[in-house]
Design an enzyme around this catalytic site. Structure first.
Site, PDB file in Angstrom:
ATOM      1  N   LEU A 198       1.189  -1.120   0.140  1.00 16.24           N
ATOM      2  CA  LEU A 198       0.052  -0.099  -0.054  1.00 16.24           C
ATOM      3  C   LEU A 198       0.849   1.182   0.287  1.00 16.24           C
ATOM      4  O   LEU A 198       1.517   1.365   1.291  1.00 16.24           O
ATOM      5  CB  LEU A 198      -1.148  -0.126   1.086  1.00 16.24           C
ATOM      6  CG  LEU A 198      -2.331  -0.918   1.325  1.00 16.24           C
ATOM      7  CD1 LEU A 198      -3.106  -0.768   2.589  1.00 16.24           C
ATOM      8  CD2 LEU A 198      -2.363  -1.620   0.305  1.00 16.24           C
ATOM      9  N   ASP A 222       8.284   9.667   8.026  1.00 14.04           N
ATOM     10  CA  ASP A 222       8.838  10.520   7.474  1.00 14.04           C
ATOM     11  C   ASP A 222       8.287  12.377   6.891  1.00 14.04           C
ATOM     12  O   ASP A 222       9.767  13.031   6.028  1.00 14.04           O
ATOM     13  CB  ASP A 222       9.472   9.941   5.503  1.00 14.04           C
ATOM     14  CG  ASP A 222       8.641  10.792   4.609  1.00 14.04           C
ATOM     15  OD1 ASP A 222       7.044   9.911   5.724  1.00 14.04           O
ATOM     16  OD2 ASP A 222       8.804  10.399   4.042  1.00 14.04           O
ATOM     17  N   ARG A 225       9.318  13.672   3.296  1.00 11.75           N
ATOM     18  CA  ARG A 225      11.071  13.911   2.517  1.00 11.75           C
ATOM     19  C   ARG A 225      11.309  12.997   2.099  1.00 11.75           C
ATOM     20  O   ARG A 225      11.581  13.042   1.125  1.00 11.75           O
ATOM     21  CB  ARG A 225      11.956  13.553   4.374  1.00 11.75           C
ATOM     22  CG  ARG A 225      13.221  14.009   4.345  1.00 11.75           C
ATOM     23  CD  ARG A 225      14.343  14.288   5.264  1.00 11.75           C
ATOM     24  NE  ARG A 225      14.294  13.023   5.812  1.00 11.75           N
ATOM     25  CZ  ARG A 225      13.540  12.111   7.066  1.00 11.75           C
ATOM     26  NH1 ARG A 225      12.718  12.984   7.791  1.00 11.75           N
ATOM     27  NH2 ARG A 225      14.221  11.282   7.305  1.00 11.75           N
ATOM     28  N   LYS A 256      -3.029  14.754   1.856  1.00 13.97           N
ATOM     29  CA  LYS A 256      -3.621  13.062   2.234  1.00 13.97           C
ATOM     30  C   LYS A 256      -2.237  12.333   2.308  1.00 13.97           C
ATOM     31  O   LYS A 256      -1.927  11.021   2.054  1.00 13.97           O
ATOM     32  CB  LYS A 256      -4.192  12.458   0.687  1.00 13.97           C
ATOM     33  CG  LYS A 256      -4.753  13.442   0.182  1.00 13.97           C
ATOM     34  CD  LYS A 256      -5.553  13.131  -1.347  1.00 13.97           C
ATOM     35  CE  LYS A 256      -6.237  13.791  -2.130  1.00 13.97           C
ATOM     36  NZ  LYS A 256      -5.990  15.222  -2.307  1.00 13.97           N
TER      37      LYS A 256
END
Length: 351
Positions: A198, A222, A225, A256
């Site tokens: 996913l 992250d 990033r 999102k």
């Protein structure tokens, strides 16, 4: 003057209260300080490999554990007294006491598939991000076990900083239907044809869930990033990818980007209700200002969500064809560099 002199004579014979108060405070604090010191030493606070900041943090955590233990003890005593009071009041009225349940009723679980949390990205995250993703693992486990239809969770690539933080996660050693392994998920599940990774960057849209398929979620924090790394890694490994149908069912005016536990909650919700609008609306935080789209024949026909969670996985193909390799690509290798000084490197994984 005589009463004042008499009072002064009495005060002179009376022991000084201040030393007694100080002694009482010292006696009361001694067990806490001893337990704090013992816990700090056990956690490695005296280790020369740790920085001064890390030692202070461990001492603070050890002291907090002592405080929490005392609070739990007081809470139990309060509940016991409350139950006793209710029983006495009911007996006085000649009725049966309505007591609160002592423990939460266990939910019978029906396992409908396998979810893999890929911890391969440990080397790409900072220490703060590692701690954040480990906390999200706890929320993911709770979201999964709250539902009647749940998944068996696998945490893979548990090495380095992730292993160190996960070993300190409260209660993780007693999690049910949860497996933690230092191996890569392709070593545990070598059949690439039965794996769906996913990824929000995928051009394919996940429509239904198949109990025979294995769904992989990247366990990473992250802050956008490392955009596209999961999609690229899965494609190079010959694993098909898909994204959640957020654009098809929700109007979002913010990014999102979802956390690991939010993705897990969406998948588990859909397995129980069979409706993407409901599953997404219940899991996406209100701060993202996400609203379900109105039912539209074009969208429903394009996505065609299943009414049950046991139908085969259907992936909406993009306009441009994507060819996935089916050959056995090499299993990625992860970094085995030691954890930073502010995180313990020795850990014991839960059975």
């Amino acid at each position: 003057q005589e009463p004042a002199a008499a009072q002064a004579a009495v005060d002179a014979q009376r022991p000084n209260a201040e030393p007694l108060q100080e002694q009482a405070v010292a006696v009361a604090a001694a067990p806490v300080e001893a337990a704090t010191a013992a816990a700090a030493v056990a956690m490695g606070a005296e280790s020369p490999l740790l920085s001064k900041k890390a030692r202070k943090r461990m001492e603070r955590e050890a002291k907090q554990k002592v405080v929490w233990k005392e609070k739990r003890k007081q809470h139990k005593e309060k509940k016991k007294l409350n139950r006793k009071r209710l029983i006495e009041e009911a007996n006085a009225q000649g009725v049966r006491a309505e007591l609160p349940p002592k423990r939460r009723k266990e939910i019978p679980h029906e396992f409908v598939g396998t979810l893999v949390l890929d911890g391969f990205w440990e080397a790409q995250m900072t220490d703060k991000e590692v701690r954040a993703v480990v906390n999200q693992l706890g929320f993911s486990y709770s979201a999964n076990m709250r539902q009647q239809k749940s998944f068996h969770l696998h945490l893979t690539s548990v090495v380095g900083k992730v292993a160190a933080c996960f070993s300190r996660l409260a209660g993780a050693a007693h999690w049910q239907n949860f497996t933690a392994s230092p191996k890569h998920y392709l070593e545990l599940f070598p059949d690439r044809a039965s794996i769906v990774y996913l990824s929000s960057d995928s051009e394919n849209v996940l429509t239904t869930l198949d109990p025979n398929m294995i769904y992989v979620i990247g366990a990473m924090v992250d802050h956008n990033r490392l955009k596209g790394v999961t999609q690229k890694a899965a494609t190079e490994a010959g694993v098909q990818t898909a994204r959640l149908p957020i654009d098809e069912y929700m109007d979002m005016h913010s990014r999102k980007v979802l956390t690991v536990n939010q993705v897990v909650e969406i998948v588990v919700n859909f397995a129980n209700c069979g409706d993407w609008r409901t599953a997404l609306a219940e899991a996406i935080p209100h701060r993202k200002d996400a609203k379900p789209k109105s039912s539209s024949p074009s969208v429903d026909a394009a996505i065609a969500p299943s009414t049950t969670a046991t139908e085969p996985t259907t992936v909406k193909e993009p306009t441009t064809s994507v060819t996935l390799t089916t050959t056995d690509a090499p299993v990625p290798t992860y970094s085995t560099t030691p954890a930073p000084k502010d995180i313990a490197t020795e850990t014991t994984l839960p059975a």
